[in-house]
Design a protein around this motif. Sequence first.
Motif, PDB file in Angstrom:
ATOM      1  N   GLY A   1     -10.157 -81.946  45.205  1.00 25.52           N
ATOM      2  CA  GLY A   1     -11.396 -81.185  45.295  1.00 25.52           C
ATOM      3  C   GLY A   1     -11.283 -79.796  44.707  1.00 25.52           C
ATOM      4  N   ILE A   2     -10.251 -79.561  43.906  1.00 27.72           N
ATOM      5  CA  ILE A   2     -10.006 -78.233  43.319  1.00 27.72           C
ATOM      6  C   ILE A   2     -10.536 -78.206  41.896  1.00 27.72           C
ATOM      7  CG2 ILE A   2      -8.216 -76.609  42.580  1.00 27.72           C
ATOM      8  CD1 ILE A   2      -6.497 -77.655  44.896  1.00 27.72           C
ATOM      9  N   GLU A   3     -11.248 -77.141  41.571  1.00 26.21           N
ATOM     10  CA  GLU A   3     -11.786 -76.966  40.222  1.00 26.21           C
ATOM     11  C   GLU A   3     -10.902 -76.014  39.440  1.00 26.21           C
ATOM     12  OE1 GLU A   3     -15.672 -74.983  38.027  1.00 26.21           O
ATOM     13  OE2 GLU A   3     -15.864 -75.713  40.098  1.00 26.21           O
ATOM     14  N   VAL A   4     -10.460 -76.454  38.268  1.00 29.74           N
ATOM     15  CA  VAL A   4      -9.564 -75.651  37.442  1.00 29.74           C
ATOM     16  C   VAL A   4     -10.192 -75.423  36.075  1.00 29.74           C
ATOM     17  CG1 VAL A   4      -7.287 -75.497  36.374  1.00 29.74           C
ATOM     18  CG2 VAL A   4      -7.536 -76.583  38.617  1.00 29.74           C
ATOM     19  N   GLU A   5     -10.195 -74.176  35.644  1.00 34.50           N
ATOM     20  CA  GLU A   5     -10.637 -73.839  34.296  1.00 34.50           C
ATOM     21  C   GLU A   5      -9.410 -73.488  33.463  1.00 34.50           C
ATOM     22  OE1 GLU A   5     -13.211 -70.465  31.819  1.00 34.50           O
ATOM     23  OE2 GLU A   5     -13.160 -70.433  34.005  1.00 34.50           O
ATOM     24  N   ILE A   6      -9.242 -74.116  32.331  1.00 33.14           N
ATOM     25  CA  ILE A   6      -8.136 -73.817  31.418  1.00 33.14           C
ATOM     26  C   ILE A   6      -8.673 -72.938  30.306  1.00 33.14           C
ATOM     27  CG2 ILE A   6      -6.423 -74.782  29.845  1.00 33.14           C
ATOM     28  CD1 ILE A   6      -6.550 -77.350  31.539  1.00 33.14           C
ATOM     29  N   ASN A   7      -8.114 -71.761  30.168  1.00 35.19           N
ATOM     30  CA  ASN A   7      -8.622 -70.769  29.219  1.00 35.19           C
ATOM     31  C   ASN A   7      -7.523 -70.421  28.215  1.00 35.19           C
ATOM     32  OD1 ASN A   7     -10.087 -68.831  27.909  1.00 35.19           O
ATOM     33  ND2 ASN A   7     -10.234 -67.426  29.645  1.00 35.19           N
ATOM     34  N   LEU A   8      -7.707 -70.848  26.976  1.00 32.24           N
ATOM     35  CA  LEU A   8      -6.763 -70.563  25.892  1.00 32.24           C
ATOM     36  C   LEU A   8      -7.267 -69.350  25.122  1.00 32.24           C
ATOM     37  CD1 LEU A   8      -4.230 -71.517  24.290  1.00 32.24           C
ATOM     38  CD2 LEU A   8      -5.787 -72.908  22.910  1.00 32.24           C
ATOM     39  N   ILE A   9      -6.494 -68.250  25.135  1.00 31.07           N
ATOM     40  CA  ILE A   9      -6.925 -67.012  24.487  1.00 31.07           C
ATOM     41  C   ILE A   9      -5.874 -66.563  23.478  1.00 31.07           C
ATOM     42  CG2 ILE A   9      -8.294 -66.300  26.477  1.00 31.07           C
ATOM     43  CD1 ILE A   9      -6.075 -64.393  27.274  1.00 31.07           C
ATOM     44  N   ASP A  10      -6.229 -65.593  22.644  1.00 33.97           N
ATOM     45  CA  ASP A  10      -5.290 -65.141  21.618  1.00 33.97           C
ATOM     46  C   ASP A  10      -4.184 -64.289  22.232  1.00 33.97           C
ATOM     47  OD1 ASP A  10      -5.899 -62.239  21.538  1.00 33.97           O
ATOM     48  OD2 ASP A  10      -7.832 -62.859  20.732  1.00 33.97           O
ATOM     49  N   GLY A  11      -3.124 -64.092  21.442  1.00 36.43           N
ATOM     50  CA  GLY A  11      -1.940 -63.426  21.943  1.00 36.43           C
ATOM     51  C   GLY A  11      -2.172 -62.023  22.442  1.00 36.43           C
ATOM     52  N   ALA A  12      -3.022 -61.251  21.748  1.00 34.30           N
ATOM     53  CA  ALA A  12      -3.259 -59.867  22.151  1.00 34.30           C
ATOM     54  C   ALA A  12      -3.942 -59.802  23.512  1.00 34.30           C
ATOM     55  CB  ALA A  12      -4.103 -59.164  21.095  1.00 34.30           C
ATOM     56  N   GLN A  13      -4.983 -60.616  23.703  1.00 33.72           N
ATOM     57  CA  GLN A  13      -5.673 -60.641  24.986  1.00 33.72           C
ATOM     58  C   GLN A  13      -4.736 -61.114  26.095  1.00 33.72           C
ATOM     59  OE1 GLN A  13      -9.806 -62.292  25.084  1.00 33.72           O
ATOM     60  NE2 GLN A  13      -9.380 -62.801  22.948  1.00 33.72           N
ATOM     61  N   TYR A  14      -3.950 -62.134  25.760  1.00 37.21           N
ATOM     62  CA  TYR A  14      -3.048 -62.690  26.762  1.00 37.21           C
ATOM     63  C   TYR A  14      -2.033 -61.629  27.219  1.00 37.21           C
ATOM     64  CZ  TYR A  14       0.184 -65.921  29.025  1.00 37.21           C
ATOM     65  OH  TYR A  14       0.979 -66.553  29.943  1.00 37.21           O
ATOM     66  N   THR A  15      -1.438 -60.936  26.263  1.00 36.82           N
ATOM     67  CA  THR A  15      -0.454 -59.913  26.610  1.00 36.82           C
ATOM     68  C   THR A  15      -1.068 -58.820  27.465  1.00 36.82           C
ATOM     69  OG1 THR A  15       0.809 -60.334  24.584  1.00 36.82           O
ATOM     70  CG2 THR A  15       1.150 -58.206  25.669  1.00 36.82           C
ATOM     71  N   GLU A  16      -2.272 -58.398  27.120  1.00 40.14           N
ATOM     72  CA  GLU A  16      -2.946 -57.346  27.882  1.00 40.14           C
ATOM     73  C   GLU A  16      -3.216 -57.796  29.313  1.00 40.14           C
ATOM     74  OE1 GLU A  16      -7.055 -54.648  27.675  1.00 40.14           O
ATOM     75  OE2 GLU A  16      -6.502 -55.972  26.016  1.00 40.14           O
ATOM     76  N   ARG A  17      -3.711 -59.009  29.462  1.00 45.82           N
ATOM     77  CA  ARG A  17      -4.025 -59.503  30.802  1.00 45.82           C
ATOM     78  C   ARG A  17      -2.753 -59.760  31.608  1.00 45.82           C
ATOM     79  NH1 ARG A  17      -8.672 -64.018  31.070  1.00 45.82           N
ATOM     80  NH2 ARG A  17      -8.025 -63.794  33.255  1.00 45.82           N
ATOM     81  N   ARG A  18      -1.735 -60.276  30.945  1.00 47.18           N
ATOM     82  CA  ARG A  18      -0.486 -60.532  31.662  1.00 47.18           C
ATOM     83  C   ARG A  18       0.152 -59.235  32.131  1.00 47.18           C
ATOM     84  NH1 ARG A  18       4.509 -63.337  28.638  1.00 47.18           N
ATOM     85  NH2 ARG A  18       4.484 -61.262  27.675  1.00 47.18           N
ATOM     86  N   ASN A  19       0.179 -58.210  31.281  1.00 48.26           N
ATOM     87  CA  ASN A  19       0.759 -56.927  31.676  1.00 48.26           C
ATOM     88  C   ASN A  19       0.036 -56.304  32.853  1.00 48.26           C
ATOM     89  OD1 ASN A  19       2.808 -56.963  29.781  1.00 48.26           O
ATOM     90  ND2 ASN A  19       1.699 -55.728  28.280  1.00 48.26           N
ATOM     91  N   ALA A  20      -1.282 -56.572  32.954  1.00 44.01           N
ATOM     92  CA  ALA A  20      -2.087 -56.024  34.047  1.00 44.01           C
ATOM     93  C   ALA A  20      -2.178 -56.975  35.236  1.00 44.01           C
ATOM     94  CB  ALA A  20      -3.490 -55.702  33.541  1.00 44.01           C
ATOM     95  N   TYR A  21      -1.508 -58.127  35.157  1.00 42.70           N
ATOM     96  CA  TYR A  21      -1.536 -59.157  36.203  1.00 42.70           C
ATOM     97  C   TYR A  21      -2.964 -59.642  36.476  1.00 42.70           C
ATOM     98  CZ  TYR A  21       2.830 -56.599  36.854  1.00 42.70           C
ATOM     99  OH  TYR A  21       4.028 -55.953  36.637  1.00 42.70           O
ATOM    100  N   ASP A  22      -3.737 -59.720  35.406  1.00 44.59           N
ATOM    101  CA  ASP A  22      -5.143 -60.134  35.512  1.00 44.59           C
ATOM    102  C   ASP A  22      -5.253 -61.632  35.204  1.00 44.59           C
ATOM    103  OD1 ASP A  22      -7.908 -60.278  35.569  1.00 44.59           O
ATOM    104  OD2 ASP A  22      -8.159 -59.426  33.558  1.00 44.59           O
ATOM    105  N   TYR A  23      -4.826 -62.469  36.150  1.00 43.17           N
ATOM    106  CA  TYR A  23      -4.863 -63.916  35.977  1.00 43.17           C
ATOM    107  C   TYR A  23      -4.653 -64.564  37.340  1.00 43.17           C
ATOM    108  CZ  TYR A  23       0.079 -62.734  36.006  1.00 43.17           C
ATOM    109  OH  TYR A  23       1.291 -62.189  36.338  1.00 43.17           O
ATOM    110  N   ASP A  24      -5.002 -65.835  37.412  1.00 41.06           N
ATOM    111  CA  ASP A  24      -4.714 -66.622  38.613  1.00 41.06           C
ATOM    112  C   ASP A  24      -3.383 -67.351  38.440  1.00 41.06           C
ATOM    113  OD1 ASP A  24      -7.225 -65.915  39.717  1.00 41.06           O
ATOM    114  OD2 ASP A  24      -8.184 -67.572  38.659  1.00 41.06           O
ATOM    115  N   MET A  25      -3.289 -68.085  37.341  1.00 39.27           N
ATOM    116  CA  MET A  25      -2.071 -68.847  37.050  1.00 39.27           C
ATOM    117  C   MET A  25      -1.795 -68.780  35.559  1.00 39.27           C
ATOM    118  SD  MET A  25      -1.304 -72.919  37.766  1.00 39.27           S
ATOM    119  CE  MET A  25      -1.040 -72.729  39.534  1.00 39.27           C
ATOM    120  N   ILE A  26      -0.526 -68.615  35.210  1.00 37.75           N
ATOM    121  CA  ILE A  26      -0.107 -68.640  33.815  1.00 37.75           C
ATOM    122  C   ILE A  26       1.105 -69.571  33.700  1.00 37.75           C
ATOM    123  CG2 ILE A  26      -0.933 -66.321  33.245  1.00 37.75           C
ATOM    124  CD1 ILE A  26       1.964 -65.338  33.530  1.00 37.75           C
TER     125      ILE A  26
END
Length: 595
Positions: A455-480
């Motif tokens: 019953g869990i809904e998962v969205e898979i979001n594929l983004i470019d490297g620059a956005q990914y690095t920025e979000r990862r550095n800021a811990y702006d994600y649920d799961m990576i």
Amino acid sequence: MTRLFLTLSAALLAGNAAFAEPQHGIAMYGDPALGQGFEHLPYANPDAPKGGEIVFGETGGFDSLNPYIIKGRSPWGVQAHVVESLMGRNWDEPFSLYGLLAETIETGPNREWVEFTLNPAARFSDGSPVTVEDVVWSMEILAEQGRPNFRSSWDKVESWEQTGERSVRFNLTGGDLELPLILGLRPILKKADWEGQDFAESTTRPLIASGPYVIGDFEPNRYIEFDRDPDYWGADLPFNKGRHNLDTIRYDFFGDAAAVWTAFTAGETSIFREGNITKWREEYTFGRAERGEIAQSVVPHQRPSGMNGFVFNTRKDIFSDWRVREALILAFNFEWINDRLNESAYPRITSYFANSQLAYEGVPTGLELALLEPYADDLLPGTLEGYALPKSTGDVRNRRNLRKATALLEQAGWTIDGGTLVNAEGEPFRFEILLRSTANEAIANIYADALTRLGIEVEINLIDGAQYTERRNAYDYDMIVNRWSLSLSPGNEQRFYWGAEGVETPGTRNYMGVNSPAVDAMIDAILTSSTNEEFVAATRALDRTLTAGRYTIPFWFIPVSRIAHDSSLTFPEALPIYGDWIGFMPDVWWSESSE
């Protein structure tokens, strides 16, 4: 923190000699394996010819040539080929360093200080000498404006003293036996090269350093070349014999892994590390391979598996409960996924230091138990009792584990309502898996399908490297998806990976948000170990605590590297214990076409 800059008298220098003698190298425990006067590293071929080139295909891109700050994306080659440290690492030992920019190293009886004496021949690529001033400035600027891990080490330096024209001593706070080695590996930059520059700002200005290569032609996000410096000051050092053989090292950047593969088959790049066993066995039938222009080499290793898998961001409420994380681990049908994607060829990662003597086993005893017992009340279930990842029958339905997952979710307050998993407030269990590469898209899709049965809904979001690095550095994600490559000599970097400071400090590699007094204590125990027995016990305790913390959903690891490469490129028969790792490719490779 006070920084002293003074020259000791000859009498004081003579007094210090009673405590220590300058050495050609240093080991974490005991003596380095290679004695004074060694001829070359055991995995280097001193007779390798010079010349030729190697071209790597990489995904992503770069917009900076400063790899030591948070801002921007810098190519790995800058720190790997251009910048040097005081000491160099032998990758055929767990952790030993030998003189590079520094001719000798000496430490106090308890490593409460460390002194480096620069090699009189050490030069930057512009011909200027490497000085004590460059060494100290580099360490200070990295601590003040570099990545957080530089600061954490420098905070343990109480003061420094110039003890001679070419020597500098760092007085340490004590209690960290690895710190002298860490300082020996700090990148040394040319102070004058940065005058009038803001070190913390991203730049594409090629820096001046002392390494065997200089930055050549480049275009941000497309390619960069590193040219072997014919006047490299350290070419004849025993540590460098048989290394740095290729005239040009080039990195070409592509949008995704498929483009990297296409470039390799077309002959645009020289190397392809193959992670797909089926492809390795069946798909190397393209023209270059059939003509004998491609060699397929298998390189084994003896290093820990490290961790690679889905990462829970426990800063998010949805993943703060260990029972929820355990439920989602149960829902990951590893046996079926491994069979479908890898023909079951790869073993699962069972812990962070699996595949090595540093991995925990069974229940803790002896020194390991003594380290963990003070934190017993805070440790998650299974830490002291023994924890192992769940296994499935290999059936696609995974019913047994999904039933267990449902029960755990109910205990944590999540129940099914109309086919949707909701909490007491009726809010659905919904999260995003953030990806930067199509390489993990298949496994994410399989996993997301399995979670719908809960019953869990998962969205898979594929983004470019620059956005990914920025979000990862800021811990702006649920799961990576992330990979931590771990060594046989874990030390200060463990705090950068899992230390509690990383819960809020941006730019660390504590991507899961570990906030555990026990984990911090085990890292301290590693850093203060005085014997190999203590070190192994502390590392096993850390491994156990992280694994039972349920912070990741581990994938598989590959105990060998499968490297497809131009048949003209080759490497020595003697392999380092780390295998295909830092210091191996392209460091000790050569081109037979240059003979």
